[in-house]
Design an enzyme around this catalytic site. Structure first.
Site, short mmCIF file in Angstrom:
data_model
loop_
_atom_site.label_atom_id
_atom_site.label_comp_id
_atom_site.label_asym_id
_atom_site.label_seq_id
_atom_site.Cartn_x
_atom_site.Cartn_y
_atom_site.Cartn_z
N HIS A 84 -2.48 -3.89 -6.56
CA HIS A 84 -3.12 -2.46 -6.73
C HIS A 84 -4.38 -2.41 -6.73
O HIS A 84 -4.96 -3.37 -7.09
CB HIS A 84 -2.48 -2.08 -7.86
CG HIS A 84 -2.45 -0.33 -7.99
ND1 HIS A 84 -3.58 0.26 -8.32
CD2 HIS A 84 -1.41 0.55 -7.64
CE1 HIS A 84 -3.34 1.57 -8.08
NE2 HIS A 84 -1.89 1.79 -7.85
N ASP A 135 5.93 0.82 -7.17
CA ASP A 135 6.94 0.86 -6.03
C ASP A 135 7.88 -0.39 -6.13
O ASP A 135 8.82 -0.26 -5.32
CB ASP A 135 6.24 0.79 -4.62
CG ASP A 135 5.34 1.94 -4.45
OD1 ASP A 135 4.34 2.21 -4.14
OD2 ASP A 135 6.07 3.31 -4.60
C1 SDX Z 1 0.57 3.02 -4.31
O1 SDX Z 1 -4.05 4.14 -5.51
C2 SDX Z 1 -2.89 4.51 -5.87
O2 SDX Z 1 -3.02 5.02 -7.08
C3 SDX Z 1 -1.79 4.31 -5.20
C4 SDX Z 1 -0.55 4.50 -6.02
C5 SDX Z 1 -0.37 5.85 -6.58
O3 SDX Z 1 0.28 6.15 -7.44
O4 SDX Z 1 -0.80 6.75 -5.83
O5 SDX Z 1 -0.28 3.67 -7.34
C6 SDX Z 1 1.04 4.25 -5.22
O6 SDX Z 1 0.34 3.22 -3.31
C7 SDX Z 1 1.09 1.63 -4.79
C8 SDX Z 1 0.62 0.50 -3.81
C9 SDX Z 1 2.05 0.38 -3.27
N1 SDX Z 1 1.71 -0.38 -1.80
C10 SDX Z 1 2.25 -1.73 -2.01
O7 SDX Z 1 3.08 -2.29 -2.78
C11 SDX Z 1 1.78 -2.66 -0.64
C12 SDX Z 1 1.55 -4.03 -1.08
N2 SDX Z 1 0.17 -4.00 -1.71
C13 SDX Z 1 -1.11 -4.07 -0.88
O8 SDX Z 1 -0.92 -4.03 0.47
C14 SDX Z 1 -2.16 -4.17 -1.58
O9 SDX Z 1 -2.12 -4.76 -3.03
C15 SDX Z 1 -2.61 -2.80 -2.01
C16 SDX Z 1 -2.79 -2.03 -0.69
C17 SDX Z 1 -1.83 -1.82 -3.09
C18 SDX Z 1 -4.18 -2.74 -2.50
O10 SDX Z 1 -4.83 -3.46 -1.53
P1 SDX Z 1 -6.57 -3.43 -1.61
O11 SDX Z 1 -7.00 -2.98 -3.26
O12 SDX Z 1 -7.37 -2.98 -0.70
O13 SDX Z 1 -6.37 -5.02 -1.90
P2 SDX Z 1 -6.56 -5.96 -0.76
O14 SDX Z 1 -5.89 -5.63 0.43
O15 SDX Z 1 -7.86 -6.18 -0.34
O16 SDX Z 1 -5.85 -7.57 -1.30
C19 SDX Z 1 -6.92 -8.45 -2.36
C20 SDX Z 1 -6.29 -9.87 -2.08
C21 SDX Z 1 -6.21 -10.05 -0.43
O17 SDX Z 1 -6.21 -11.63 -0.34
P3 SDX Z 1 -7.65 -12.15 -0.14
O18 SDX Z 1 -8.01 -11.54 1.14
O19 SDX Z 1 -8.62 -11.97 -1.18
O20 SDX Z 1 -7.37 -13.78 0.33
O21 SDX Z 1 -5.02 -9.67 -2.48
C22 SDX Z 1 -4.25 -9.87 -1.38
C23 SDX Z 1 -4.92 -9.64 -0.05
O22 SDX Z 1 -4.26 -10.59 1.26
N3 SDX Z 1 -3.09 -9.13 -1.51
C24 SDX Z 1 -1.85 -9.40 -1.37
C25 SDX Z 1 -1.01 -8.26 -1.56
N4 SDX Z 1 -1.62 -7.32 -2.23
C26 SDX Z 1 -2.92 -7.86 -1.99
N5 SDX Z 1 -1.04 -10.67 -0.83
C27 SDX Z 1 0.16 -10.66 -0.75
N6 SDX Z 1 0.96 -9.57 -1.29
C28 SDX Z 1 0.58 -8.40 -1.55
N7 SDX Z 1 1.42 -7.26 -1.94
#
Ligand code: SDX
Length: 434
Positions: free
Chosen positions: A311, A368
């Protein structure tokens, strides 16, 4: 009405650049969060800020929802989400988010009656749905139908028109959602029933048929009501920011909500709940090996993500996921449904939360991760999961739209950029090009 406590400017930050010095007032919110006001940055220094994804940028001051991502705190108008999920109802929470205070009994009854009386869709929408492909995903159907409501309810945006639009949206969203589902399975639409409460009415419109009445299970209706509460708002997330940006141009509320639905559909946002179930079912089909899936989610060369994890704000357990985790246990036993997907989810969580990759990146289950397991246990079809999220988030979107519109200092949203394209060059006739 709510007493919006405006943030107070305390000390300054000082920025120096090329011999210029600019004092940036520090604005502090009611939860002591400080922010540097850069309103005069460009005029004083020629600088703009650059913050892709807005991870460090506050778009507004808001009194609606407070999140502390480090502590895993979520409050709507100061009330903890855990208490509201246990003691309140979705329509009461909708009133709270939009008006800033919990309703009196009379206010809630009037609100509920008003919504009940606006659940019907204009009959011309039958032809609208008929024009859409049967296999259309319900989210673009929802976005298109909400946008089309503006053609049925036209008129200058007076305060009364705005209030009528709020009621129509809250009342018709479940009807539109159920119609989009019935359209996709080729069944006749089921009309709303004024004798039923908000969630029971939705379930009846989804699952009743002309051949068979649908008996609403109060356990299912209550679980659905709790799910809608947990999704009702989440401050400046992607879809809510979309609603605010569209509304800032003075576009109408139907248009802003339709845009919010489109943003929510993205798999990184509200679309994640559908992706979570598809992920769990894929693991179940393959060999139920959660450990192997977690390994893929960590692999830089593999685009697999552990959906429902991570998140932008929560660097701790999403408090909504905690509530949903408990609801899962309660429902799976009460409804006597297969807990295979829940077992896989539990194993995924256990493996991920003890893995350095997730620990170091502070990746925890978000809202989720468990919601899809519950929707499935309630009998909601997988491609309707994000529609359920939109139904829940609607009062939050509306509350932010109204807060933005009522802010006398609100301006049209128009971010800047750093240009990295070609510099000045003359036009070349086609026979002179390389
Ligand atoms: C919602 O904003 C809100 O409030 C949203 C929400 C709401 O109520 O409105 O809470 C609802 O959207 C919840 C999120 C649902 N999405 C997912 O579950 C999809 C999976 N999660 C992600 O793709 C990610 O965690 C986000 C999109 C939620 C957040 O992305 P960020 O903050 O841009 O973080 P990032 O993509 O830059 O990740 C940081 C690191 C990366 O690794 P490095 O480049 O540092 O090596 O963490 C890793 C990412 O690769 N990473 C994950 C991961 N989420 C982040 N690796 C594996 N699995 C994951 N789920």
């Amino acid at each position: 009405m709510s007493t919006q406590t405006s943030a107070t400017a305390k000390t300054n930050a000082v920025l120096t650049y090329e011999g210029k010095t600019l004092n940036l007032p520090i604005v502090v919110g009611t939860e002591n969060e400080p922010a540097a006001d850069i309103g005069k940055l460009r005029s004083a220094t020629g600088l703009i800020t650059l913050d892709p994804g807005y991870g460090n940028t506050g778009a507004c001051q808001s009194a609606i929802t407070f999140i502390d991502g480090e502590k895993g705190i979520l409050r709507y108008r100061g009330y903890p989400i855990e208490e509201l999920a246990e003691k309140s109802s979705f329509l009461e929470v909708a009133w709270l988010l939009m008006n800033g205070e919990l309703p009196t009994r009379q206010e809630l009854e009037g609100f509920r009656t008003n919504i009940t009386r606006h659940t019907l869709l204009h009959e011309d929408f039958r032809r609208f749905f008929d024009a859409l492909p049967k296999d259309a995903h319900p989210m673009p159907v929802l976005a298109a139908t909400v946008g089309a409501l503006a053609t049925f309810y036209q008129g200058p945006e007076t305060e009364k028109h705005l209030q009528d639009t709020v009621i129509r949206l809250l009342a018709k969203m479940p009807t539109i959602a159920a119609c989009s589902y019935k359209h996709s399975i080729g069944q006749p639409f089921v009309y709303p029933q004024n004798r039923l409460d908000y969630c029971s009415n939705f379930l009846n419109m989804m699952f009743a048929t002309p051949c068979e009445e649908y008996e609403v299970d109060p356990v299912v209706a209550h679980a659905l009501d709790q799910l809608l509460i947990l999704h009702a708002d989440h401050e400046q997330n992607c879809s809510t920011s979309t609603v605010r940006l569209v509304g800032s141009s003075q576009a109408n509320l139907f248009a802003a909500i339709s845009a919010g639905i489109g943003a929510l559909w993205g798999p990184l946002h509200g679309g994640a709940n559908q992706q979570v179930i598809e992920m769990l079912e894929q693991i179940e089909r393959e060999d139920g090996n959660a450990d192997r899936f977690v390994a893929r989610a960590k692999d830089k060369n593999d685009t697999t993500r552990l959906m429902g994890f991570g998140h932008r704000v929560y660097k701790n357990y999403d408090p909504r996921a905690k509530v949903l985790r408990e609801t899962c246990d309660r429902l799976v036993n009460k409804l006597d449904v297969s807990s295979k997907l829940l077992d896989i989810a539990r194993r995924l969580e256990e493996v991920a939360l003890s893995d350095e990759y997730f620990i170091s990146r502070k990746l925890y289950p978000n809202v989720d991760f468990y919601s899809g397991v519950i929707y499935k246990a309630l009998g909601i079809p997988t491609n309707m999961f994000t529609v359920m999220f939109a139904m829940g988030r609607l009062p939050g979107w509306i509350a932010h739209f109204m807060e933005m519109r009522r802010d006398p200092d609100n301006r049209i949203g128009r971010p800047r950029q750093v240009y990295t394209g070609a510099t000045l060059r003359p036009y070349l006739p086609i026979d002179k090009r390389g």
